[in-house]
Design a protein around this motif. Structure first.
Motif: not given
Length: 489
Positions: A213-221
């Motif tokens: 979920q770090l991808y969803r909430d805390w990445s530019a992508e």
């Protein structure tokens, strides 16, 4: 620049229906539910863990390290108090009674250090080791074919191993910060309460999904997912309070705050924001990302490395993103933020079950807005959620919702009708005494019947994924229900 530890304070009730919280401030004082000041030694701003009872069967903690463990500790305000069974810790200066005891403790210390790496080991075992076993079980001519160019399947598994190591490094950071923040010793032999051996496979799955979920909430992508989920809510709140110049006086509650991105975005726009979350996996990860990261794009994350199905290209599977896409402390120190209040006074998080905490009289008529994003469908009984919002929202305040209705609750086992922790919802911590799934139309009728006036409603047709690999052959997209309801004065 603001100290990162000053950005957010964590609070919580005791998990047994008592909404009192302990607030721990940077000056080393904490305030109990009655407002009394208690002198304690300075420590980071953290949540105080609730005590364990039949209805609070422990807190899955170091599954982030991949160990089959769970944290079960009792809260108390006396830092000097030791649990009833106290074992001296030779690592902290206690003396050994004999050389055998010294060898025993040293062997346990080594075992503990090895166990801390289990997240890594379990991921390698389940994802790559077993695939290597299956690969070599092929006829030799076939596995030799696939191990050579252009397939290079064994090389792919090596790259996946590297990606697992990178993700495990992040998990270890979150775990270490969580243990420190919640006052739990990393060394379990210093007299601290036992916290191992209780986590389930579901806890480990939750830990893995939290890392993803770090991808969803805390990445530019992940910006496209955030835009579909958060932008409608941010826009509705900005429109409703456009006539107010100082947003710092507007109090907003975000239940189901997850990794804290919506809390951060609202605070960054100048509002006074309180997030609420029941999952300790999510709380530890949000605390780490908000309090411990030192700069933007500090860590490398491989969100889809362990997915081998519906893959178009290995490059898609091994896509790397950098987190966080923004540094929270730097962003909140921006003088252009529309508030006269410092971020430390405008941003905090509570740990606990939403309805237990915010249905209490203490929170009555406290907030100007409640923002629910991908949250309502976590309720076994949505009526309880609406009642709780109605209690803590000021007359004339607004409830802003955006999300699907993918109901998450699980029915109790037909062979067990006791209201114990086994019948709790995985997502809410509520005991499942009953459950119901309503349609969007029925939810809106319910909201109106419970003292709200629906001012705006619609279905967002842009489509929102949830931790969705944009290059996968399988695409699951939500059309979300977005509406605004005002509490009738």
């Amino acid at each position: 620049m603001l100290s990162i530890q000053q950005l957010i304070r964590f609070e919580e009730g005791n998990g047994n229906g008592d909404p009192r919280v302990r607030r721990i401030y940077p000056n080393g004082q904490e305030t109990g539910g009655a407002g009394q000041a208690i002198n304690v030694k300075p420590r980071p701003i953290t949540a105080n863990l609730p005590s364990v009872s039949e209805n609070n069967a422990g807190l899955p903690l170091n599954s982030l390290a991949g160990m089959e463990v769970q944290c079960c500790i009792a809260s108390n305000t006396d830092d000097s108090q030791q649990p009833e069974s106290f074992t001296p810790n030779p690592m902290n200066g206690h003396t050994y009674s004999n050389s055998i005891e010294a060898i025993f403790y040293k062997s346990l210390k080594l075992r503990w250090q090895k166990l801390r790496g289990q997240y890594r080991k379990i991921a390698h075992l389940n994802v790559t080791h077993r695939r290597r076993q299956g690969f070599y079980a092929l006829p030799s001519a076939e596995w030799r074919l696939l191990s050579a160019a252009p397939f290079n399947f064994l090389s792919t598994l090596d790259l996946v191993d590297d990606a697992i190591d990178a993700n495990a490094d992040i998990a270890a950071q979150i775990l270490g910060n969580g243990l420190e923040s919640f006052g739990i010793a990393k060394d379990p032999f210093d007299g601290s309460p036992e916290w191992r051996g209780l986590a389930t496979s579901a806890d480990l799955d939750k830990a893995r999904s939290t890392i993803r979920q770090l991808y969803r909430d805390w990445s530019a992508e992940g910006a496209s997912e955030r835009r579909a989920s958060y932008a409608p809510v941010l826009g509705s709140i900005a429109h409703h309070f456009a006539h107010l110049s100082d947003r710092g006086n507007i109090k907003i509650l975000v239940p189901g705050a997850g990794l804290g991105r919506l809390v951060f975005e609202l605070c960054n726009q100048g509002y006074n924001v309180e997030g609420n979350e029941v999952s300790y996996h999510q709380l530890m990860a949000s605390s780490w990302i908000l309090n411990q990261t030192e700069r933007a794009k500090h860590y490398k994350l491989f969100p889809f490395a362990m997915d081998f199905s519906n893959v178009v290209s290995r490059a898609h599977q091994l896509m790397m993103v950098e987190i966080p896409d923004v540094h929270p402390a730097t962003a909140l120190a921006d003088p252009l933020v529309q508030s006269n209040k410092c971020p430390v006074d405008r941003m905090n998080m509570t740990a606990g079950e939403f309805t237990e905490l915010y249905s209490d009289e203490r929170y009555k008529d406290m907030f100007d807005a409640v923002a629910t994003v991908f949250f309502l469908d976590t309720a076994p009984n949505i009526i309880k959620y609406i009642q709780t919002v109605q209690n803590c929202l000021k007359p004339g305040g607004i409830m802003v919702n955006n999300g699907p209705l993918l109901y998450h609750h699980r029915s109790p086992s037909p062979n067990n009708n006791k209201t114990d922790s086994r019948n709790k919802s995985e997502h809410t911590g509520q005991v499942n005494l009953g459950h119901v799934e309503l349609s969007v139309e029925e939810v809106l009728i319910l909201v109106q019947s419970m003292g709200f006036e629906v001012e705006n409603k619609g279905i967002q047709n842009e489509g929102s994924g949830y931790i969705q690999n944009p290059n996968s052959l399988l695409q699951s997209l939500y059309h979300t229900s977005h509406w605004v309801a005002r509490k009738v004065a």
